[in-house]
Design a protein around this motif. Structure first.
Motif, PDB file in Angstrom:
ATOM      1  N   GLY A  95      -2.860  -3.809  -6.825  1.00  0.00           N
ATOM      2  CA  GLY A  95      -1.936  -4.806  -6.301  1.00  0.00           C
ATOM      3  C   GLY A  95      -0.899  -5.144  -7.342  1.00  0.00           C
ATOM      4  O   GLY A  95      -0.239  -6.167  -7.251  1.00  0.00           O
TER       5      GLY A  95
ATOM      6  N   TYR B 123      -3.017   4.718   7.061  1.00  0.00           N
ATOM      7  CA  TYR B 123      -2.999   3.487   6.274  1.00  0.00           C
ATOM      8  C   TYR B 123      -3.149   3.695   4.780  1.00  0.00           C
ATOM      9  O   TYR B 123      -2.879   2.810   4.000  1.00  0.00           O
ATOM     10  CB  TYR B 123      -4.074   2.518   6.787  1.00  0.00           C
ATOM     11  N   ASP B 124      -3.584   4.889   4.367  1.00  0.00           N
ATOM     12  CA  ASP B 124      -3.717   5.081   2.913  1.00  0.00           C
ATOM     13  C   ASP B 124      -2.694   6.069   2.364  1.00  0.00           C
ATOM     14  O   ASP B 124      -2.818   6.535   1.239  1.00  0.00           O
ATOM     15  CB  ASP B 124      -5.135   5.534   2.561  1.00  0.00           C
ATOM     16  N   TYR B 125      -1.674   6.385   3.126  1.00  0.00           N
ATOM     17  CA  TYR B 125      -0.614   7.304   2.690  1.00  0.00           C
ATOM     18  C   TYR B 125      -1.187   8.539   2.004  1.00  0.00           C
ATOM     19  O   TYR B 125      -0.890   8.821   0.840  1.00  0.00           O
ATOM     20  CB  TYR B 125       0.349   6.608   1.721  1.00  0.00           C
TER      21      TYR B 125
ATOM     22  N   ILE C 265      -2.651   3.366  -4.777  1.00  0.00           N
ATOM     23  CA  ILE C 265      -2.584   2.490  -3.606  1.00  0.00           C
ATOM     24  C   ILE C 265      -3.561   1.331  -3.700  1.00  0.00           C
ATOM     25  O   ILE C 265      -3.350   0.275  -3.134  1.00  0.00           O
ATOM     26  CB  ILE C 265      -2.824   3.316  -2.335  1.00  0.00           C
ATOM     27  N   LYS C 266      -4.615   1.484  -4.488  1.00  0.00           N
ATOM     28  CA  LYS C 266      -5.619   0.427  -4.608  1.00  0.00           C
ATOM     29  C   LYS C 266      -5.101  -0.766  -5.383  1.00  0.00           C
ATOM     30  O   LYS C 266      -5.596  -1.864  -5.271  1.00  0.00           O
ATOM     31  CB  LYS C 266      -6.866   0.985  -5.318  1.00  0.00           C
TER      32      LYS C 266
ATOM     33  N   LEU D 253       3.711  -2.387  -6.123  1.00  0.00           N
ATOM     34  CA  LEU D 253       4.493  -3.011  -5.047  1.00  0.00           C
ATOM     35  C   LEU D 253       5.919  -2.481  -5.061  1.00  0.00           C
ATOM     36  O   LEU D 253       6.512  -2.196  -4.019  1.00  0.00           O
ATOM     37  CB  LEU D 253       4.493  -4.530  -5.203  1.00  0.00           C
TER      38      LEU D 253
END
Ligand SMILES: Nc1ncnc2c1ncn2[C@@H]1O[C@H](COP(=O)(O)OP(=O)(O)OP(=O)(O)O)[C@@H](O)[C@H]1O
Ligand SMILES: [Mg+2]
Lengths: 225, 376, 334
Positions: free
Chosen positions: C40, C127-129, C37-38, C45
């Motif tokens: 990009g 928010y961080d699944y 998740i960190k 995505l």
């Protein structure tokens, strides 16, 4: 209020057409100020604005929004923050054709789960603010350039954002309308909004309301003015 | 209730978007409706026919005893009744006379039956609507029959039948016993078969066994077996038609997939705008869900209503021949309107589910258009 | 095979559902392996986008699964005239060895899909699944079950042959034969009634305790609702059905779905299935209350699930009790 720390954005990473549009931008943007991003075509203004507006995620770097780190948020939450914080005015205005001006203004609020009638009332009030409530029920394709522009601004304001982002807002406007636009901007500033504009139109960056100009070149901040 | 308001707003916008793209959506809805219409016509028709058959058999005796000679159905001696009568739990067995008569003029087979309580006398007959239509024969007319030995027998039509179900009576002729025996040369000792009424359903199997023990040369057919065969035959035909139709459904699915994935530049831009002004991917997916739901519900209901009229008020004119076999005396009957939730849910699975599956991925693709695409 | 429109519909839908689930689990597997998740990066995505697709698919699968469960029973019921001895769905399902396993798998898969969606719903609110990998591992398990259902159902439907002699609810749900169902039927009615009402009462008490202080009673409530689900199904066969049929020996759990009984079975099954999914869901997400991003929102999500679950269980109990009290039929205690 908004803080960018070493933001980078690479498109098509790992492929032959890899392109690095933003190369390490660090900035801090104050609240209730009008900031203009200026720079040649292709320098990365639009990309930077869409990163600041939480529309695109940077490849690396961090963004602090009112002291909250937003870069690592998934899209679902990023959108949630974006639609409460930012109102967008696009270069082409990007209204949806075939529906009325009023509907266009209300559109950003639909997924927020607001009841229809209070929302409609607020939309009409916003249109009233720009003296175009008489056009509320016209289809947008019949509106004049100036009217279209004001509808687009009304739409950006419907969710009561604290930051307005405008990308080349005057590119398609004549001088008179551009002045009108800057008047609206100064009015919004008076209401306490933070405003970010990307533009290479002197009429914009030489205007009195502008507090700060940031020059962008090749995806980097070139100098401070 | 913000959740409900959200859906209301999205549905509102979905409807207005659908109306804005009338051309594309009307084409889709038309094809969709057509597919639902065809499939539901087939289903309503077979179902109603099965119903019809069970109505006919409702009052029929529980079993029929036939004599079998060399593996073929043969005339049964009436004296067989004497012994069968003695079995416990049955009513008085009844000897029936019936058979088929080929009419070279109409080129058709008629079913001749001697009813137990024939209202008219010797020399009189009652005929079905189909025969009346094809022979242009009406009450009071004379109809000639060729007997087994070549003799010509003239019978007077006393009545044209208009019973509750034309399906079986269309080619029917009711005739007196003596005339029947004369035409086919059957002596007094024989009948076509025997019918037996049974008081207690549970004893049917025992009685069947007893009869075949007494007369090993007979075969007993029970009403349940007949019903089952009807069911099987019509289910089978309906099923086959649906398998054939699956080609059409397939084509429709491809069409739906294509429509859903081939977004015009304008639609793409529109979704881009929605996302740019703050719609989330799942909001767009939700909008697409409502879009599919509106299209599906509209076409599904329209297709079913059309099929209902087609089958029950227009005599399924489009495909009766396929489902009923090609008879010259093709009955023009009205089926009793009948439709149940089960048929509707089967249709739902055959049409709406495949449509939905075909559109999930394209809708998702559309919903993940980058919001920043509208910024350039 | 019997060419019946509903059979074709069932086959088609199970193929489609299996396809969707396998398609999702392919991406689920990639998420399990590559999720970060960190980052990009474009891969990340893309994976994130896929999660929307998979959630959507599972939501549809849950709906289809429920629908197909009822269509399956209804079809079996409709086809009974083709089989000697079958009087309703119970007989048709017994025509070959795959009928009842399919039914059970359909129920299990409905429950699994429901639990997955509950996990997903919870995860999507943090928010961080935090549950993302667990969720997709679970999806792989569901894929196995759904595939099994498809295979077994196909076997069942293709092997249906008309005129097979079968035994139906009369004998299947009676004390004469051997097997699990007759054991259930033979259960004495008064202790069974006590068990049913105790189970429900316990579920309510633990549910209300959970709503009051929302501590560990969550596990108790969740377990209670699962056990009560099973007790309720057994009770349905053992004594509840008798009151709906007004017959002392008719124990069939399927006939109540028919028109003659006002389709009351749908209400009973939907309330008990819905109630148990949500009740079990409370327990499934229980271990994640300590996760930082979930700790604030999870209790309120669990409360909502627990309330709906209790309402559904209450409806079930109310309908059953109403019938027992107001039916002319009196089941002599034995
Ligand atoms: N999705 C993308 N894929 C590949 N390259 C991209 C993408 N988006 C932007 N770029 C590239 O990034 C660079 C910066 O684009 P950007 O739109 O930010 O420039 P700009 O400063 O807004 O220019 P202008 O003044 O012409 O609007 C351009 O060279 C553009 O080609
Ligand atoms: Mg630009």
């Amino acid at each position: 209020m908004i803080e960018l720390i070493n933001i980078k954005k690479t498109f098509n990473a790992g492929r032959p057409n890899e392109f690095s549009a933003i190369n390490g931008v660090s900035l801090s943007i104050e609240a209730n100020k009008v900031t203009v991003f200026k720079g040649p075509s292709g320098s990365g203004k639009t990309t930077l604005l869409s990163i600041i507006g939480c529309m695109t995620r940077p490849t690396s770097g961090r963004i602090m929004l009112a002291d909250r780190e937003v870069t690592s948020l998934p899209e679902r939450f990023l959108t949630g923050i974006r639609r409460k914080t930012f109102g967008f005015i696009f270069q082409q205005f990007n209204l949806i054709k075939g529906i009325t001006a009023l509907e266009n203004v209300m559109l950003p609020a639909y997924p927020m789960g607001e009841a229809y009638y209070p929302l409609k009332k607020r939309a009409l009030e916003t249109l009233d603010m720009f003296n175009i409530s008489n056009k509320a029920l016209s289809k947008v394709e019949w509106l004049s350039g100036g009217e279209t522009q004001r509808i687009a601004i009304a739409r950006a304001l419907i969710n009561i954002p604290s930051v307005i982002i405008a990308d080349e807002p005057t590119a398609h406007l004549d001088t008179k309308l551009s002045h009108e636009f800057m008047d609206i901007i100064s009015m919004l500033k008076g209401e306490g909004k933070t405003i970010l504009i990307a533009s290479h139109d002197p009429l914009v960056y030489e205007s009195d309301v502008v507090d700060r100009i940031i020059n962008i070149r090749d995806g980097m901040v070139a100098e401070w003015v | 209730m913000s959740y409900i308001d959200k859906h209301r707003n999205l549905i509102d916008f979905t409807l207005s978007s659908l109306l804005r793209r009338k051309g594309k959506n009307i084409a889709l809805i038309l094809v969709y409706t057509l597919v639902v219409f065809i499939l539901s016509s087939v289903m309503f028709f077979t179902h109603a026919i099965k119903k019809e058959a069970s109505i006919i058999l409702k009052d029929a005796p529980e079993m029929v005893v036939q004599r079998v000679v060399a593996g073929r159905h043969d005339l049964i001696p009436i004296r067989y009744i004497e012994k069968i009568k003695g079995i416990r739990g049955i009513g008085l067995p009844n000897a029936r006379l019936w058979g088929y008569y080929f009419d070279p003029i109409a080129g058709a087979n008629y079913t001749l039956i001697v009813p137990d309580d024939f209202q008219y006398g010797q020399g009189d007959i009652a005929i079905g609507k189909g025969i009346s239509r094809s022979r242009l024969a009406y009450e009071g007319d004379i109809m000639p029959f060729m007997a087994y030995d070549g003799a010509l027998i003239n019978l007077r039509i006393r009545n044209v039948l208009s019973p509750e179900s034309e399906l079986v009576s269309s080619d029917l002729i009711l005739i007196s016993e003596n005339d029947f025996r004369r035409i086919f040369g059957i002596s007094k000792e024989y009948a076509t078969d025997l019918t037996v009424k049974v008081r207690n359903q549970r004893e049917i199997n025992t009685i069947v066994r007893k009869i075949t023990e007494i007369y090993p040369d007979t075969r007993v057919i029970t009403k349940n077996e007949i019903l089952r065969t009807y069911d099987a035959v019509f289910n089978w035909r309906g099923g086959i038609v649906i398998v054939i139709m699956s080609g059409a459904v397939m084509a429709f699915i491809v069409f739906a997939w294509d429509k859903a994935s081939g977004l015009s530049a304008e639609e793409k831009k529109e979704i881009g705008i929605l996302k740019a002004i703050g719609w989330e991917t799942s909001d767009v997916i939700l909008m697409k869900f409502w879009e599919g739901a509106v299209v599906s519900v509209t076409s599904f209901i329209a297709g079913i209503i059309l099929a209902y009229f087609h089958v029950f008020f227009a005599s399924s004119s489009l495909f009766e021949p396929v489902l009923k076999g090609w008879s010259v005396l093709y009955p023009e009957f009205k089926l009793t309107p009948f439709i149940d939730p089960y048929q509707v849910s089967t249709l739902f699975f055959l049409t709406v589910v495949p449509y939905t599956v075909a559109t999930i991925i394209p809708s998702w693709r559309a919903a993940t258009i980058d919001p920043d695409s509208v910024m350039r | 095979m019997i060419f019946h429109p509903a059979i074709i519909a069932l086959l088609l839908s199970s193929f489609l559902i299996t396809f969707l689930i396998l398609y999702s689990s392919y991406f689920g597997l990639r998420i399990v392996r590559k999720w970060d998740i960190k980052s990009g990066s474009e891969l990340q995505l893309n994976l994130e986008r896929r999660t929307y697709l998979i959630s959507t698919i599972l939501a549809y699968v849950l709906g289809f699964q429920l629908f197909s469960l009822f269509l399956y029973i209804y079809t079996a019921d409709n086809l009974h005239s083709l089989f000697v001895g079958a009087m309703c769905a119970a007989g048709t399902l017994n025509v070959n060895a795959y009928g009842y396993p399919t039914l059970i798998l359909k129920v299990v898969n409905f429950l699994l899909a429901g639990l997955w969606l509950i996990l997903n719903y919870t995860d999507n609110r943090a928010y961080d699944y935090p549950l993302i990998k667990k969720k997709y591992v679970f999806l792989l398990v569901i894929a196995l079950f759904v595939t099994a259902e498809m295979i077994i159902q196909t076997n069942y439907l293709l092997r249906l042959k008309a005129d097979v002699i079968t035994s139906c609810c009369g004998s299947l749900f009676s004390t004469d034969t051997r097997g699990i169902t007759s054991e259930i039927v033979a259960l004495p009615s008064i202790p069974m009634k006590i068990a049913f009402y105790l189970g429900m009462a316990f579920t309510f008490v633990s549910g209300i305790c959970f709503l009051k202080n929302s501590k560990l009673t969550g596990y108790v409530f969740s377990l209670a609702s699962a056990v009560t689900f099973i007790i309720s199904i057994i009770s349905l066969i053992s004594f509840i059905s008798l009151y709906f049929y007004d017959l002392p020996t008719h124990h069939c759990p399927f006939c109540i779905l028919q028109r003659e009984y006002g389709y009351i079975g749908y209400l009973l099954y939907i309330t008990i299935l819905g109630g148990s999914v949500l009740g079990m869901g409370v327990g499934v997400v229980m271990p994640f209350r300590d996760i930082k991003s979930l700790s604030e929102i999870l209790p309120s999500i669990q409360r909502r699930f627990a309330i709906i679950s209790l309402v559904l269980y209450f409806l079930f109990t109310a309908v059953v009790t109403y019938r027992i009290v107001f039916s002319d039929f009196k089941l002599e205690g034995y």
